[in-house]
Write an enzyme that holds these catalytic residues in place. Structure first.
Site, short mmCIF file in Angstrom:
data_model
loop_
_atom_site.label_atom_id
_atom_site.label_comp_id
_atom_site.label_asym_id
_atom_site.label_seq_id
_atom_site.Cartn_x
_atom_site.Cartn_y
_atom_site.Cartn_z
N HIS A 160 0.84 -1.21 0.00
CA HIS A 160 0.00 0.00 0.00
C HIS A 160 0.86 1.25 0.00
CE1 HIS A 160 0.31 1.29 4.31
NE2 HIS A 160 0.50 0.00 4.54
N ASP A 174 -0.67 4.49 0.73
CA ASP A 174 -1.18 5.52 1.63
C ASP A 174 -0.44 5.45 2.96
OD1 ASP A 174 -2.59 2.95 1.88
OD2 ASP A 174 -3.72 3.91 3.50
N ASP A 196 6.32 1.89 6.70
CA ASP A 196 4.92 1.50 6.57
C ASP A 196 4.24 2.39 5.54
OD1 ASP A 196 2.40 0.46 6.99
OD2 ASP A 196 2.05 1.53 8.85
N GLU A 245 -5.22 1.40 2.84
CA GLU A 245 -4.95 0.36 3.82
C GLU A 245 -5.03 0.90 5.24
OE1 GLU A 245 -2.63 -2.37 6.42
OE2 GLU A 245 -2.33 -0.24 6.02
N ASP A 247 4.48 -5.89 4.55
CA ASP A 247 3.95 -4.80 5.38
C ASP A 247 3.90 -5.17 6.85
OD1 ASP A 247 2.78 -2.36 6.05
OD2 ASP A 247 0.75 -3.06 5.62
N ARG A 285 -8.35 -5.50 18.56
CA ARG A 285 -7.76 -6.61 17.82
C ARG A 285 -8.06 -7.87 18.65
NH1 ARG A 285 -4.58 -3.67 13.91
NH2 ARG A 285 -5.24 -1.52 14.30
N HIS A 330 3.57 4.38 12.45
CA HIS A 330 2.50 5.24 12.99
C HIS A 330 3.03 6.21 14.04
CE1 HIS A 330 -1.11 2.53 11.66
NE2 HIS A 330 -0.12 2.53 10.78
#
Length: 468
Positions: free
Chosen positions: A87, A89, A118, A152, A178, A352, A441
Site C-alpha cells: 500500500h 497511503d 509502513d 490500507e 507490510d 484486535r 505510525h
C-alpha cells in the site's frame, strides 16, 4: 541456477534509494475533505498510485489503474498467480518530528520519512526484488500480480473496490511486505466500536470540548480540552505540574475567553500495540476527572480516565479474552470527540481480537458501561486469519528467511492487519527484522537502510522460489 541476490541488490542501491525517495516525498495521507470521484481518498493517495504505476511502466511492465482506488502490474506466465499486496497511503504525519516527514533524510544509517517503514520502503524493496528476477531473465512457471492499494490505513475500501471491479480471478496465494520477518501467518480480528454519549454538563467545571486522536488505529499522541471553571489559573497550573511530573508527561495550559485550553502530550504508536504508546487523551481525562464536572461530561471523562486508561487487554472493560494460538484481545482508544453543542459525542475503541470471541460479544459488554447511551460498530471488520505452518507458501518463505539471516524461522500472530489476509493462502512477510525498532505510525518513522537492502534480497529470492 545460483544467483547471489544480495549482490544483485547491492548493484542497484542507488536506484532503490532514488525511487524510494521520490515516492516518500508524496504526501499520501487520506484527505476526505478533498475527495471526489477521481480522488476517492483525496489527491495524495492518487498521486502516489500514479507515480508507482509510471515507475512500473518505465521498467517495462503493463499496468492497470482501477479507477484510482488501486492498481497492479503483472510479470511472468503460468496458470498459478502469486499476489503481492502493498500500500502507498500513509497515516497522518502528526507532530513531534525532528525532520520534515515528507522530505526523506538519512541520518546515521536510518532513513526518516512518513511511510519509510509502513509501507513505501518495504514496497520498493519488494518491487526491486521482482525487478531483479525480470532483469536477469530467470525462468519462471507462474505469474506475479503486484497490487498496490491506497486505503490500507483506513477502511480498506480500496481493496473492496479493486476486487469488485478488476474483473480478474484472485491470486492463488500471496504475501504482503507490510509487517515483520520471519513471517506473519496469523492476524487477529479487527473492529472499531464507538461509545456514544450525550452533551450535558453541570457542576463548577463545564467541558466545552475534548478532542484527541488522528486515526482509530493510532494511539493519540495528544489531546486538547476546552473548559470553564471558577478555579484560578495559578491553582490549576500547580495541580497540572504535579500531575505531569508524576506521569512524566508534558502539557500546555492557557487561559482564554473566560475559560481554559489544556493540551496534554503523550506518545503515538500503532493501534495494534497500544502498550507501546502513551495515550494523551486518556491521561488528559485522568487529570480532568478530579474536578467537579457533572452529567454526560463527567461520564465521558470518568470512563476515559478510570476504565480506558492503560486497559490494553480490555480487562476493566470486561472484554478480555485469550486464545492459546492467537493471544489476547487488545484495545486502543483511538479517537475522542466531545462537543457540548453536539448531541452525539463519541470515543472510538479499536479492538484486535483472537479466534474465540467476536465483535458482538465485545459490543454486549460495552453496552453495560455507565454513561454510554449506545454502542455502534464500524462498517469494516476483519475476521481472525491464519495460514498453517505446513502450507508450502509459509515453508518456502521461512526457508528463504533462514538462508539469508541464519536465524531460525517461526510462526507469528499479530494484532495488526495487513493485506496478507486478503487471500485465504495469504501472509505478511517483512520488511522489519526482529532487531528492528518499530516506528510505524509514530513521529520520526524510519527504516534502517541496510535492512532495506537485506529485505530486497530476501524478497527477490522468495519470489523466485515461489514462481520458478
Amino acid at each position: 541456477m545460483f544467483v547471489d541476490f544480495q549482490k544483485e541488490v547491492d548493484k542497484r542501491r542507488g536506484d532503490i534509494l532514488a525511487d524510494l525517495f521520490r515516492i516518500l516525498q508524496i504526501n499520501s495521507e487520506r484527505d476526505d475533505s478533498k475527495a471526489d470521484k477521481k480522488h476517492p481518498f483525496g489527491p495524495g493517495p492518487v498521486q502516489a498510485l500514479e507515480h508507482f504505476l509510471k515507475m512500473a511502466e518505465r521498467d517495462g511492465y503493463e499496468t492497470k489503474n482501477v479507477n484510482n482506488y488501486a492498481g497492479h502490474f503483472e510479470y511472468g506466465q503460468g496458470d498459478e498467480v502469486l499476489g503481492i499486496f502493498a500500500h502507498l497511503d500513509v497515516v497522518p504525519a502528526g507532530s513531534g518530528w525532528k525532520t520534515s516527514p515528507y522530505l526523506p533524510e538519512i541520518i546515521n544509517g536510518k532513513l526518516y520519512a512518513r511511510g519509510a517503514s509502513d509501507d513505501k520502503g518495504p514496497t520498493i524493496a519488494c518491487y526491486y526484488g521482482l525487478k531483479i528476477i525480470k532483469e536477469l531473465g530467470l525462468p519462471v512457471s507462474k505469474k506475479v500480480r503486484f497490487v498496490v492499494g491506497t486505503d490500507e490505513e483506513s477502511g480498506w475500501a480500496d481493496m473492496a473496490y479493486y476486487f469488485e471491479h478488476v474483473d480478474m480471478p484472485e491470486p492463488d496465494f500471496g504475501f504482503s511486505p507490510d509487517a515483520y520477518f520471519p513471517i506473519i501467518n496469523g492476524e487477529k480480528g479487527n473492529i472499531t466500536e464507538y461509545l456514544h454519549f450525550g452533551n450535558s454538563n453541570g457542576g463548577t467545571f463545564t467541558l466545552k470540548s475534548f478532542k484527541g486522536g488522528l486515526r482509530e488505529n493510532m494511539v493519540p499522541e495528544s489531546a486538547t480540552a476546552v473548559f470553564s471553571a471558577t478555579i484560578r489559573l495559578a491553582e490549576l497550573q500547580e495541580s497540572l505540574a504535579a500531575f505531569t511530573e508524576q506521569h512524566a508527561l508534558t502539557a500546555d495550559l492557557k487561559e482564554e475567553a473566560g475559560g481554559f485550553v489544556l493540551t496534554l502530550h503523550g506518545k503515538s504508536a500503532h493501534g495494534s500495540t497500544p502498550e507501546a504508546g502513551i495515550n494523551g487523551a486518556t491521561y488528559l481525562a485522568r487529570f480532568l476527572s478530579q474536578f467537579d464536572f457533572a452529567g454526560d461530561a463527567k461520564a465521558y471523562l470518568d470512563l476515559a480516565a478510570n476504565v480506558l486508561l492503560d486497559d490494553h487487554a480490555g480487562e476493566k472493560l470486561g472484554v478480555a479474552y485469550r486464545d492459546e494460538k492467537m493471544g489476547s484481545v487488545s484495545m486502543n482508544p483511538g479517537v475522542f470527540s466531545f462537543d457540548s453543542q453536539s448531541e452525539d459525542n463519541s470515543i472510538a475503541l479499536n479492538f484486535r481480537y483472537p479466534q474465540g470471541t467476536d465483535a458482538q460479544t465485545i459490543k454486549a459488554s460495552l453496552e453495560q458501561l455507565s454513561g454510554v447511551r449506545e454502542v455502534t460498530l464500524s462498517e469494516h471488520e476483519q475476521k481472525p486469519h491464519y495460514v498453517p505452518m505446513d502450507d508450502p507458501l509459509v515453508a518456502t518463505l521461512l526457508a528463504v528467511y533462514e538462508k539469508h539471516t541464519g536465524d531460525k524461522g517461526h510462526e507469528w500472530v499479530i494484532g495488526g492487519g495487513t493485506f496478507g489476509r486478503l487471500l485465504k493462502r495469504g501472509v505478511a512477510f517483512g520488511a522489519m527484522f526482529p532487531h528492528s525498532t518499530d516506528t510505524m505510525h509514530q513521529a520520526n518513522e524510519f527504516i534502517e537502510v541496510d535492512d532495506l537492502y537485506k529485505a530486497a534480497a530476501i524478497y527477490a529470492e522468495a519470489i523466485y522460489e515461489l514462481i520458478k
